[in-house]
Design an enzyme around this catalytic site. Structure first.
Site, short mmCIF file in Angstrom:
data_model
loop_
_atom_site.label_atom_id
_atom_site.label_comp_id
_atom_site.label_asym_id
_atom_site.label_seq_id
_atom_site.Cartn_x
_atom_site.Cartn_y
_atom_site.Cartn_z
N LYS A 191 34.37 23.33 14.03
CA LYS A 191 35.46 23.99 14.76
C LYS A 191 36.66 24.30 13.85
O LYS A 191 37.70 24.73 14.35
CB LYS A 191 35.91 23.10 15.93
CG LYS A 191 34.82 22.79 16.94
CD LYS A 191 35.34 21.89 18.03
CE LYS A 191 34.24 21.44 18.98
NZ LYS A 191 34.75 20.58 20.06
N ARG A 245 33.18 12.76 29.50
CA ARG A 245 33.33 14.18 29.77
C ARG A 245 32.57 14.55 31.03
O ARG A 245 31.50 13.99 31.33
CB ARG A 245 32.78 15.02 28.60
CG ARG A 245 33.38 14.69 27.26
CD ARG A 245 34.85 15.01 27.19
NE ARG A 245 35.08 16.44 27.34
CZ ARG A 245 34.97 17.33 26.34
NH1 ARG A 245 34.66 16.92 25.12
NH2 ARG A 245 35.22 18.60 26.57
N ARG A 281 48.61 25.76 24.56
CA ARG A 281 48.90 24.34 24.69
C ARG A 281 49.32 23.66 23.39
O ARG A 281 49.82 22.53 23.41
CB ARG A 281 47.71 23.61 25.31
CG ARG A 281 47.39 24.10 26.72
CD ARG A 281 46.29 23.30 27.37
NE ARG A 281 46.68 21.90 27.55
CZ ARG A 281 45.89 20.97 28.08
NH1 ARG A 281 44.65 21.30 28.47
NH2 ARG A 281 46.30 19.73 28.20
N HIS A 322 52.55 33.52 23.71
CA HIS A 322 51.91 32.35 23.11
C HIS A 322 51.53 32.58 21.65
O HIS A 322 50.80 31.75 21.08
CB HIS A 322 50.68 31.95 23.93
CG HIS A 322 51.01 31.50 25.32
ND1 HIS A 322 50.22 31.82 26.40
CD2 HIS A 322 52.05 30.77 25.80
CE1 HIS A 322 50.76 31.30 27.49
NE2 HIS A 322 51.87 30.66 27.16
N ARG A 363 23.37 6.82 14.66
CA ARG A 363 24.29 6.76 15.82
C ARG A 363 23.63 6.05 16.99
O ARG A 363 22.54 6.42 17.41
CB ARG A 363 24.68 8.18 16.22
CG ARG A 363 25.74 8.30 17.29
CD ARG A 363 27.09 7.80 16.81
NE ARG A 363 28.20 8.35 17.55
CZ ARG A 363 28.58 8.00 18.76
NH1 ARG A 363 27.89 7.10 19.42
NH2 ARG A 363 29.63 8.56 19.32
N PRO A 387 37.68 26.21 22.65
CA PRO A 387 36.88 26.88 21.62
C PRO A 387 35.87 25.92 20.99
O PRO A 387 36.22 24.81 20.56
CB PRO A 387 37.92 27.33 20.61
CG PRO A 387 39.19 27.43 21.38
CD PRO A 387 39.12 26.34 22.39
N GLU A 388 34.62 26.36 20.96
CA GLU A 388 33.56 25.61 20.30
C GLU A 388 33.06 26.45 19.12
O GLU A 388 33.64 27.50 18.80
CB GLU A 388 32.45 25.27 21.29
CG GLU A 388 32.96 24.43 22.46
CD GLU A 388 31.84 23.94 23.38
OE1 GLU A 388 30.72 23.69 22.91
OE2 GLU A 388 32.10 23.81 24.59
#
Length: 267
Positions: free
Chosen positions: A59, A253, A115, A92, A154, A2-3
């Protein structure tokens, strides 16, 4: 995983299912998703509380009541489901919130997660409070100035910066690859190498992709988007120019990009 668009859809589920209703009962079917609290305390503290308007930041989903505020994070497989109170639970379903009032049938808001990598915290839990404090601006509402400030602070790869929740909150792997492809920026470009025009294009693309994804409730696998090619065989053509797409680890990633549309160096 999920984003931001997925969590925004969960916020809408929460609002439609629970806002203005009273929590009659909390059933914790798996305490492994609880952090800093027990099933007994959660049930005790929420019984009889009214659910207020929820919020989302990145999120994270904030569940406000007229008592405690809960924080939900969905990890890789979590979601919220609204069900009739008589519907049998899914295997679940980890927490069931039964909601009701004198005028409407009872409902259940269900935190479902295969999970169990994240879960539920109280807002005053030190770990959850620290994580929220470390979040950057929400990516959906971030201004151009917010983005410029975040990138200026950054170093390193552009993709790594966008995935960092302290830079912008809410972006994951799918969104980041899609935004960079639509903005024609290579994921390995450094944040310091972007020109003024490229930063402007990145912000415009960020807003466009997020708005379309929020409307869909997830990052849509459109044929005209990079996301629509992620599950295709290796070497599938770019939906924009026809060049074979490449995939490799970037910022730890799996990353998909077009070597023609997204050159490694600025033009």
């Amino acid at each position: 995983m999920p984003e931001l668009p997925d969590v925004e859809s969960f916020r809408k589920v929460l609002a439609e299912c629970a806002q203005g209703r009273t929590i009659r009962r909390v059933e914790v079917r798996d305490a492994g998703v609880l952090h800093g609290t027990s099933a007994r305390r959660l049930s005790r503290d929420l019984a009889g509380r009214e659910v207020r308007e929820p919020e989302r930041h990145g999120k994270w989903l904030l569940v406000h009541t007229d008592g405690p505020t809960l924080l939900l994070h969905f990890g890789m497989t979590g979601r919220l489901v609204c069900a009739d109170a008589d519907d049998p639970p899914h295997r679940h379903d980890r927490i069931l919130f039964t909601l009701g009032d004198a005028y409407r049938p009872a409902r259940q808001l269900r935190y479902r997660d295969q999970r169990k990598l994240k879960g539920l915290w109280y807002a005053d839990d030190p770990e959850a409070a620290r994580r929220l404090d470390e979040q950057g601006p929400d990516a959906l509402t971030a201004s151009r100035a917010d983005l410029d400030t975040a990138l200026a602070a950054r170093r390193g790869h552009l993709k790594s910066a966008l995935l960092d929740q302290s830079v912008l909150a809410g972006l994951g792997n799918l969104l980041t690859d899609e935004i960079l492809w639509q903005a024609r920026l290579h994921p390995s470009r450094t944040t310091r190498s972007l020109t003024e025009d490229e930063r402007a294009a990145l912000h415009r693309t960020l807003r466009r992709v997020l708005r379309a994804s929020v409307r869909a409730g997830h990052v849509p696998p459109r044929d005209t988007w990079l996301t629509g090619r992620r599950d295709a065989p290796a070497g599938v053509p770019c939906p924009r120019c026809g060049t074979r797409l490449r995939t490799a680890p970037v910022a730890g990633r799996t990353t998909l990009w077009c070597p023609h549309c997204q050159p490694e160096a600025s033009p």
